[in-house]
Design a protein around this motif. Structure first.
Motif, PDB file in Angstrom:
ATOM      1  N   SER A   1       0.812  -1.226   0.000  1.00  0.00           N
ATOM      2  CA  SER A   1       0.000   0.000   0.000  1.00  0.00           C
ATOM      3  C   SER A   1       0.844   1.274   0.000  1.00  0.00           C
ATOM      4  O   SER A   1       0.300   2.360  -0.184  1.00  0.00           O
ATOM      5  CB  SER A   1      -0.954  -0.001   1.199  1.00  0.00           C
ATOM      6  N   ASN A   2       2.157   1.168   0.224  1.00  0.00           N
ATOM      7  CA  ASN A   2       2.991   2.382   0.167  1.00  0.00           C
ATOM      8  C   ASN A   2       3.698   2.535  -1.182  1.00  0.00           C
ATOM      9  O   ASN A   2       4.504   3.443  -1.353  1.00  0.00           O
ATOM     10  CB  ASN A   2       4.021   2.386   1.314  1.00  0.00           C
ATOM     11  N   ARG A   3       3.402   1.667  -2.119  1.00  0.00           N
ATOM     12  CA  ARG A   3       4.004   1.810  -3.456  1.00  0.00           C
ATOM     13  C   ARG A   3       3.292   2.921  -4.228  1.00  0.00           C
ATOM     14  O   ARG A   3       2.080   3.110  -4.092  1.00  0.00           O
ATOM     15  CB  ARG A   3       3.857   0.501  -4.238  1.00  0.00           C
ATOM     16  N   ALA A   4       4.039   3.583  -5.097  1.00  0.00           N
ATOM     17  CA  ALA A   4       3.455   4.682  -5.873  1.00  0.00           C
ATOM     18  C   ALA A   4       2.366   4.168  -6.811  1.00  0.00           C
ATOM     19  O   ALA A   4       1.364   4.848  -7.055  1.00  0.00           O
ATOM     20  CB  ALA A   4       4.549   5.387  -6.661  1.00  0.00           C
ATOM     21  N   ASP A   5       2.538   2.942  -7.315  1.00  0.00           N
ATOM     22  CA  ASP A   5       1.551   2.407  -8.265  1.00  0.00           C
ATOM     23  C   ASP A   5       0.532   1.484  -7.583  1.00  0.00           C
ATOM     24  O   ASP A   5      -0.099   0.656  -8.238  1.00  0.00           O
ATOM     25  CB  ASP A   5       2.279   1.653  -9.392  1.00  0.00           C
ATOM     26  N   TYR A   6       0.376   1.650  -6.266  1.00  0.00           N
ATOM     27  CA  TYR A   6      -0.520   0.751  -5.522  1.00  0.00           C
ATOM     28  C   TYR A   6      -1.935   0.730  -6.101  1.00  0.00           C
ATOM     29  O   TYR A   6      -2.531  -0.340  -6.260  1.00  0.00           O
ATOM     30  CB  TYR A   6      -0.571   1.135  -4.041  1.00  0.00           C
ATOM     31  N   GLY A   7      -2.460   1.907  -6.421  1.00  0.00           N
ATOM     32  CA  GLY A   7      -3.839   1.981  -6.925  1.00  0.00           C
ATOM     33  C   GLY A   7      -4.062   1.030  -8.093  1.00  0.00           C
ATOM     34  O   GLY A   7      -5.047   0.289  -8.132  1.00  0.00           O
ATOM     35  N   ARG A   8      -3.114   1.048  -9.036  1.00  0.00           N
ATOM     36  CA  ARG A   8      -3.261   0.213 -10.228  1.00  0.00           C
ATOM     37  C   ARG A   8      -3.101  -1.272  -9.892  1.00  0.00           C
ATOM     38  O   ARG A   8      -3.924  -2.096 -10.281  1.00  0.00           O
ATOM     39  CB  ARG A   8      -2.247   0.629 -11.297  1.00  0.00           C
ATOM     40  N   ILE A   9      -2.031  -1.609  -9.136  1.00  0.00           N
ATOM     41  CA  ILE A   9      -1.811  -3.042  -8.889  1.00  0.00           C
ATOM     42  C   ILE A   9      -2.924  -3.636  -8.010  1.00  0.00           C
ATOM     43  O   ILE A   9      -3.305  -4.785  -8.181  1.00  0.00           O
ATOM     44  CB  ILE A   9      -0.410  -3.358  -8.290  1.00  0.00           C
ATOM     45  N   GLN A  10      -3.481  -2.805  -7.128  1.00  0.00           N
ATOM     46  CA  GLN A  10      -4.572  -3.307  -6.299  1.00  0.00           C
ATOM     47  C   GLN A  10      -5.825  -3.574  -7.143  1.00  0.00           C
ATOM     48  O   GLN A  10      -6.478  -4.610  -6.990  1.00  0.00           O
ATOM     49  CB  GLN A  10      -4.885  -2.325  -5.166  1.00  0.00           C
ATOM     50  N   ALA A  11      -6.129  -2.645  -8.041  1.00  0.00           N
ATOM     51  CA  ALA A  11      -7.295  -2.847  -8.913  1.00  0.00           C
ATOM     52  C   ALA A  11      -7.087  -4.078  -9.796  1.00  0.00           C
ATOM     53  O   ALA A  11      -8.012  -4.884  -9.979  1.00  0.00           O
ATOM     54  CB  ALA A  11      -7.533  -1.599  -9.760  1.00  0.00           C
ATOM     55  N   ASP A  12      -5.873  -4.253 -10.318  1.00  0.00           N
ATOM     56  CA  ASP A  12      -5.579  -5.436 -11.137  1.00  0.00           C
ATOM     57  C   ASP A  12      -5.738  -6.721 -10.312  1.00  0.00           C
ATOM     58  O   ASP A  12      -6.245  -7.723 -10.812  1.00  0.00           O
ATOM     59  CB  ASP A  12      -4.136  -5.377 -11.689  1.00  0.00           C
TER      60      ASP A  12
END
Ligand SMILES: [Zn+2]
Length: 404
Positions: free
Chosen positions: A148-159
């Motif tokens: 959850s602290n990764r910059a691209d978290y939003g995308r990888i979580q949705a994927d």
């Protein structure tokens, strides 16, 4: 006699009389003082009063209608640090073959294993329960907290949510990790707010994929108060000091629920199952307000019949009014020992059935010698068959898109 002197005197004058009270008698101390002659001291933990009420006792060995238990834990993430589940690997608490006989005896058509992790762990959970027994087990996935602290978290979580749906997960489970444990740098830094924007893509993905979110936010109101003699859950908190969220940098119960409500408002196309009676079973008028304000929600009963059953009149009205939005769930965990109100097995289910189906009075809400969530007993609410069918099965089947 001054206070100090009196205490000294009592200490000296106290005699253990357990042996003299006969077999099985609690450990008591007789106080030999002029004022308190014959009075005994009894440790709170030793007090196990037997009710002298002569009232009907109905054993409900089997649910009147086949049911879906939407809140169970057949697996948990194998690794965690400071309350945050890490990685994909799961630890399995029971084989399907060991729980199916109980399910058959109790008329449980289906169990929903909420804590199914993600990635490899999720695949394993589905392969273990859902694939060999379709129609008996359903699996939910969980967020990738440790990313959850990764910059691209939003995308990888949705994927990850999309992938979970493809491999057979039916919804997302959010533990109280969010709000009470997860921090800016996963286990360090300030606590993240439940409505932190980084989770928006997760809530949205669940909405567009029609995966309900089973969310646990906050905890009983008493867990946010000091663990002292005024706390109605003193013994429970004393047994589990890590369940106390009083002090430190914890938000208040109200702040946590407010943050959750902002998420509910911001994602109206996502359905949220508010676990544990909306996480405020102590305050049914508040939960009613939430249900009225947020049509994208339903509530579940897990581990809260102790609360519902001590306010049977308010509960009965609540079930009448929200009969289409209440889901049966227990929060059952196989082979647990810590929390008697959650140990998967015949006696746990019989208590739920008795609460929902009968008008029995003053009975235990958990299979335990001492009520584990506060020292009181409960009253059945005797639901009519139409409501029972909805709560046991129809509401959950509709939500999970199942034909049962
Ligand atoms: Zn649970």
């Amino acid at each position: 006699m001054s206070g100090t002197n009196r205490r000294e005197w009592l200490k000296m004058g106290v005699a253990l009389t357990a042996g003299g009270l006969g077999e099985g008698a609690p450990v008591c101390a007789q106080i030999r003082s002029p004022e308190g002659a014959g009075k005994m001291k009894l440790e709170l933990a030793e007090f196990q009063p037997t009710s002298m009420l002569h009232v009907p006792e109905t054993r409900v060995a089997r649910a009147r209608f086949a049911l879906i238990d939407i809140h169970t834990h057949l697996s948990f993430r194998a690794k965690s640090r400071q309350g945050v589940g890490l990685g994909e690997q799961l630890e399995f608490l029971a084989t399907p073959e060991s729980v199916l006989p109980v399910m058959d005896r109790k008329n449980i058509r289906m169990m929903v294993n909420l804590t199914g992790s993600s990635g490899k762990g999720l695949n394993e959970a589905i392969a273990k329960y859902q694939k060999p027994y379709p129609g008996r087990f359903v699996t939910f996935t969980e967020p990738l907290w440790d990313q959850s602290n990764r910059a691209d978290y939003g995308r990888i979580q949705a994927d990850a949510i999309e992938n979970a749906k493809q491999v057979g997960a039916r919804g997302l489970k959010v533990l109280k990790t969010l709000g009470l444990y997860l921090r800016e740098r996963v286990t360090e830094g300030p606590l993240l707010s439940i409505d932190d924007r980084r989770f928006d893509s997760m809530w949205e993905a669940c909405g567009s994929l029609q995966m309900p979110v089973a969310i646990h936010v906050s905890d009983p109101e008493a867990f946010f108060l000091p663990t002292d003699r005024f706390n109605e859950r003193f013994e429970e908190l004393n047994n589990h000091p890590d369940w106390s969220f009083h002090g430190k940098d914890f938000p208040s119960n109200a702040e946590l629920l407010d943050a959750r409500n902002r998420v509910l408002a911001r994602h109206p196309k996502t359905h949220f199952i508010l676990l544990h009676v909306g996480n405020d079973a102590e305050n049914l008028s508040y939960v009613s307000d939430c249900l009225d304000r947020f049509p994208n929600t339903s509530v579940e009963l897990g581990a809260r019949i102790g609360e519902l059953g001590r306010q049977p009149k308010a509960s009965r009205k609540f079930f009448d009014r929200y009969q289409d939005r209440i889901l049966f769930g227990t929060d059952a965990v196989p082979n647990g020992t810590d929390t008697p109100q959650q140990i998967f097995g015949d006696s746990l289910y019989e208590i739920y059935f008795r609460f929902l189906e009968t008008e029995d009075e003053y009975f235990d809400y958990a299979p335990a010698p001492v009520p584990p969530q506060g020292r009181w007993r409960i009253y059945g609410i005797g639901l009519p068959e139409t409501i029972l069918r909805k709560v046991y099965c129809e509401n959950a089947a509709r939500l999970l898109n199942l034909s049962v």
